[in-house]
Motif scaffolding. Structure first.
Motif, mmCIF file in Angstrom:
data_model
loop_
_atom_site.group_PDB
_atom_site.id
_atom_site.type_symbol
_atom_site.label_atom_id
_atom_site.label_comp_id
_atom_site.label_asym_id
_atom_site.label_seq_id
_atom_site.Cartn_x
_atom_site.Cartn_y
_atom_site.Cartn_z
ATOM 1 N N ILE A 1 -28.571 -9.574 -20.220
ATOM 2 C CA ILE A 1 -27.153 -9.562 -19.855
ATOM 3 C C ILE A 1 -26.572 -8.162 -19.864
ATOM 4 O O ILE A 1 -25.431 -7.970 -19.485
ATOM 5 C CB ILE A 1 -26.346 -10.465 -20.802
ATOM 6 N N ASP A 2 -27.318 -7.181 -20.305
ATOM 7 C CA ASP A 2 -26.823 -5.817 -20.302
ATOM 8 C C ASP A 2 -26.554 -5.374 -18.873
ATOM 9 O O ASP A 2 -27.356 -5.580 -17.979
ATOM 10 C CB ASP A 2 -27.865 -4.903 -20.961
ATOM 11 N N THR A 3 -25.431 -4.720 -18.655
ATOM 12 C CA THR A 3 -25.089 -4.299 -17.300
ATOM 13 C C THR A 3 -25.991 -3.178 -16.804
ATOM 14 O O THR A 3 -25.926 -2.821 -15.628
ATOM 15 C CB THR A 3 -23.627 -3.802 -17.243
ATOM 16 N N ASP A 4 -26.835 -2.619 -17.663
ATOM 17 C CA ASP A 4 -27.769 -1.587 -17.236
ATOM 18 C C ASP A 4 -29.172 -2.122 -17.047
ATOM 19 O O ASP A 4 -30.117 -1.366 -16.866
ATOM 20 C CB ASP A 4 -27.817 -0.444 -18.258
ATOM 21 N N HIS B 1 -17.079 -10.759 -12.153
ATOM 22 C CA HIS B 1 -16.809 -9.365 -12.479
ATOM 23 C C HIS B 1 -17.545 -8.439 -11.506
ATOM 24 O O HIS B 1 -18.687 -8.696 -11.128
ATOM 25 C CB HIS B 1 -17.238 -9.059 -13.914
ATOM 26 N N GLY B 2 -16.862 -7.361 -11.152
ATOM 27 C CA GLY B 2 -17.446 -6.420 -10.204
ATOM 28 C C GLY B 2 -18.675 -5.714 -10.724
ATOM 29 O O GLY B 2 -19.585 -5.381 -9.950
ATOM 30 N N LYS B 3 -18.752 -5.486 -12.044
ATOM 31 C CA LYS B 3 -19.901 -4.781 -12.606
ATOM 32 C C LYS B 3 -21.180 -5.610 -12.557
ATOM 33 O O LYS B 3 -22.272 -5.073 -12.740
ATOM 34 C CB LYS B 3 -19.610 -4.388 -14.051
ATOM 35 N N LEU B 4 -21.067 -6.906 -12.305
ATOM 36 C CA LEU B 4 -22.253 -7.760 -12.234
ATOM 37 C C LEU B 4 -22.787 -7.896 -10.815
ATOM 38 O O LEU B 4 -23.838 -8.505 -10.616
ATOM 39 C CB LEU B 4 -21.935 -9.147 -12.794
ATOM 40 N N TYR C 1 -29.090 -2.801 -4.404
ATOM 41 C CA TYR C 1 -30.323 -2.110 -4.772
ATOM 42 C C TYR C 1 -30.864 -1.324 -3.580
ATOM 43 O O TYR C 1 -30.918 -1.830 -2.456
ATOM 44 C CB TYR C 1 -31.381 -3.104 -5.239
ATOM 45 N N LEU C 2 -31.288 -0.103 -3.870
ATOM 46 C CA LEU C 2 -31.934 0.729 -2.862
ATOM 47 C C LEU C 2 -33.442 0.486 -2.887
ATOM 48 O O LEU C 2 -33.973 -0.173 -3.774
ATOM 49 C CB LEU C 2 -31.622 2.200 -3.122
ATOM 50 N N ALA C 3 -34.116 1.049 -1.888
ATOM 51 C CA ALA C 3 -35.563 0.822 -1.781
ATOM 52 C C ALA C 3 -36.323 1.408 -2.954
ATOM 53 O O ALA C 3 -37.390 0.916 -3.330
ATOM 54 C CB ALA C 3 -36.081 1.409 -0.470
ATOM 55 N N ASN C 4 -35.804 2.476 -3.587
ATOM 56 C CA ASN C 4 -36.491 3.112 -4.709
ATOM 57 C C ASN C 4 -36.215 2.421 -6.040
ATOM 58 O O ASN C 4 -36.669 2.879 -7.085
ATOM 59 C CB ASN C 4 -36.104 4.585 -4.809
ATOM 60 N N GLY C 5 -35.473 1.322 -6.029
ATOM 61 C CA GLY C 5 -35.197 0.583 -7.247
ATOM 62 C C GLY C 5 -33.882 0.938 -7.906
ATOM 63 O O GLY C 5 -33.436 0.223 -8.815
ATOM 64 N N ASN C 6 -33.258 2.038 -7.513
ATOM 65 C CA ASN C 6 -31.949 2.376 -8.059
ATOM 66 C C ASN C 6 -30.896 1.405 -7.546
ATOM 67 O O ASN C 6 -31.042 0.818 -6.464
ATOM 68 C CB ASN C 6 -31.566 3.807 -7.690
ATOM 69 N N TRP C 7 -29.812 1.260 -8.285
ATOM 70 C CA TRP C 7 -28.787 0.311 -7.892
ATOM 71 C C TRP C 7 -27.406 0.857 -8.246
ATOM 72 O O TRP C 7 -27.258 1.763 -9.072
ATOM 73 C CB TRP C 7 -28.994 -1.048 -8.566
ATOM 74 N N VAL C 8 -26.400 0.314 -7.594
ATOM 75 C CA VAL C 8 -25.004 0.641 -7.877
ATOM 76 C C VAL C 8 -24.231 -0.665 -7.991
ATOM 77 O O VAL C 8 -24.591 -1.678 -7.385
ATOM 78 C CB VAL C 8 -24.381 1.536 -6.784
ATOM 79 N N THR C 9 -23.179 -0.650 -8.792
ATOM 80 C CA THR C 9 -22.316 -1.811 -8.907
ATOM 81 C C THR C 9 -21.157 -1.690 -7.918
ATOM 82 O O THR C 9 -21.005 -0.676 -7.226
ATOM 83 C CB THR C 9 -21.771 -1.943 -10.330
ATOM 84 N N GLY D 1 -26.562 9.623 -0.435
ATOM 85 C CA GLY D 1 -27.745 9.809 0.394
ATOM 86 C C GLY D 1 -27.704 8.942 1.641
ATOM 87 O O GLY D 1 -26.760 8.188 1.895
ATOM 88 N N ARG D 2 -28.748 9.051 2.406
ATOM 89 C CA ARG D 2 -28.820 8.343 3.679
ATOM 90 C C ARG D 2 -29.420 6.951 3.545
ATOM 91 O O ARG D 2 -29.365 6.159 4.477
ATOM 92 C CB ARG D 2 -29.660 9.173 4.664
ATOM 93 N N GLU D 3 -30.021 6.666 2.410
ATOM 94 C CA GLU D 3 -30.691 5.387 2.237
ATOM 95 C C GLU D 3 -29.682 4.259 2.109
ATOM 96 O O GLU D 3 -28.663 4.381 1.416
ATOM 97 C CB GLU D 3 -31.576 5.429 0.994
ATOM 98 N N ALA D 4 -29.951 3.156 2.781
ATOM 99 C CA ALA D 4 -29.065 1.992 2.749
ATOM 100 C C ALA D 4 -29.605 0.970 1.752
ATOM 101 O O ALA D 4 -30.810 0.920 1.481
ATOM 102 C CB ALA D 4 -28.971 1.360 4.137
ATOM 103 N N PRO D 5 -28.746 0.125 1.194
ATOM 104 C CA PRO D 5 -29.216 -0.918 0.274
ATOM 105 C C PRO D 5 -30.190 -1.864 0.967
ATOM 106 O O PRO D 5 -30.053 -2.181 2.147
ATOM 107 C CB PRO D 5 -27.926 -1.639 -0.137
ATOM 108 N N GLN D 6 -31.181 -2.306 0.189
ATOM 109 C CA GLN D 6 -32.170 -3.248 0.687
ATOM 110 C C GLN D 6 -31.941 -4.666 0.178
ATOM 111 O O GLN D 6 -32.419 -5.626 0.782
ATOM 112 C CB GLN D 6 -33.576 -2.796 0.249
ATOM 113 N N ARG D 7 -31.187 -4.798 -0.921
ATOM 114 C CA ARG D 7 -30.998 -6.109 -1.527
ATOM 115 C C ARG D 7 -29.693 -6.135 -2.309
ATOM 116 O O ARG D 7 -29.309 -5.134 -2.913
ATOM 117 C CB ARG D 7 -32.156 -6.428 -2.475
ATOM 118 N N LEU D 8 -29.018 -7.266 -2.286
ATOM 119 C CA LEU D 8 -27.840 -7.495 -3.105
ATOM 120 C C LEU D 8 -28.171 -8.539 -4.172
ATOM 121 O O LEU D 8 -28.895 -9.499 -3.900
ATOM 122 C CB LEU D 8 -26.663 -7.999 -2.265
#
Length: 315
Positions: free
Chosen positions: A177-180, A241-244, A248-256, A292-299
């Motif tokens: 459940i951690d937001t990170d 909640h917006g933080k949940l 996700y980007l192709a490299n595994g990084n994500w933003v809320t 960057g130029r990379e677009a999200p791959q998954r929500l």
């Protein structure tokens, strides 16, 4: 795509590899119109889901959306699910196994210490008697208890096993459940469901449908907007909640969710401030700011911190 009705344009939205058809319309009050297009796929055995939305003139604020899935005869539509039952049961099974092992050890030691040899003899011309016959009656024998050196280590082992199992379970649940952390990697309420654009996906409380995903062109900080339908399938108001909600980007990084940008695109309304009414449905844009130029791959979308949520692949 082979045919498009009059006025339609085939375009490719920013940051997406998919194509879409757009029409600019001016409808008088209480009037209707019919729009159509013909789609082709590489294989007729795969289900085809086509979402459709009506936007305001700026193309950002949706009025409403719908989707339809066409399935070839004899082909069943499936959704991948990740069962989390074993994750919920593992701590309890571990604790039960330790407790049974310790109890068995205590029972064995107690049984061995309670054994006493008894000498008996039978008279040749009379009833059986105990030999040697005690001169005076013996006091009632006291029930022997396990020695302290056995009780203390056993009790400590039981306590350590219980605490350890509880700590292990709590650690995994907090990580879930951690937001990170990864939202669907350890959550224990519901199942993780995956799908594509336009496919309704049910999780613990909500049914999510992602109809569209577009990104601004550029290389620096830019905004990507997802058009999302949220239906509350429970009998109670549900907050989210917006933080949940994550991209996700192709490299595994994500933003809320960028909540300030989401508020602006929703005409100043905070879509997360008020709960979604029981049985109601809303369609709204969510904004994610990426670098960057990379677009999200998954929500990944979830109704709450305990929900496994849904995952939507965006082209």
């Amino acid at each position: 795509m082979t045919t498009v009705s009059d006025g339609g344009r085939v375009v490719r939205p920013g940051g997406s590899t998919a194509t879409e058809v757009t029409w600019r319309l001016k409808l008088p009050p209480e009037s209707t119109t019919t729009l159509g297009t013909t789609l082709t796929t590489a294989t007729s055995r795969e289900p085809l889901t086509a979402p459709t939305c009506a936007f305001a003139s700026d193309g950002r604020q949706p009025y409403d959306c719908a989707s339809a899935t066409w399935t070839a005869p004899g082909t069943a539509t499936t959704q991948s699910q990740e069962s989390t039952g074993w994750r919920r049961q593992a701590p309890a099974l571990l604790a039960a196994g330790v407790a049974l092992l310790v109890l068995g050890l205590v029972g064995l030691l107690t049984w061995r210490h309670r054994r006493r040899p008894v000498a008996a003899a039978l008279a040749s011309d009379g009833p059986g008697t105990i030999y040697p016959r005690p001169a005076t009656p013996r006091p009632p024998a006291r029930r022997r208890k396990p020695p302290v050196w056995v009780v203390v280590p056993v009790a400590a082992t039981v306590l350590a096993g219980t605490v350890g199992a509880a700590a292990w379970s709590a650690t995994r649940r907090v990580a879930a459940i951690d937001t990170d952390s990864q939202p669907t990697s350890g959550a224990w309420k519901g199942t993780g469901v995956s799908g594509v654009l336009g496919m309704p996906l049910r999780e613990d409380a909500f049914e999510f449908t992602v109809y569209r995903m577009t990104c601004e062109p550029g290389r620096g900080a830019r905004q990507c907007q997802a058009t999302v339908g949220v239906r509350n399938l429970t009998r109670e108001h549900q907050s989210w909640h917006g933080k949940l909600q994550r991209a996700y980007l192709a490299n595994g990084n994500w933003v809320t969710t960028d909540e300030s940008a989401t508020r602006r695109v929703n005409q100043g309304r905070d879509v997360f401030a008020d709960p979604v009414a029981a049985g109601s449905r809303v369609v709204l844009p969510l904004v994610f700011t990426i670098n960057g130029r990379e677009a999200p791959q998954r929500l990944e979308l979830r109704s709450g911190v305990f929900s496994a949520g849904v995952r939507v692949d965006v082209p």
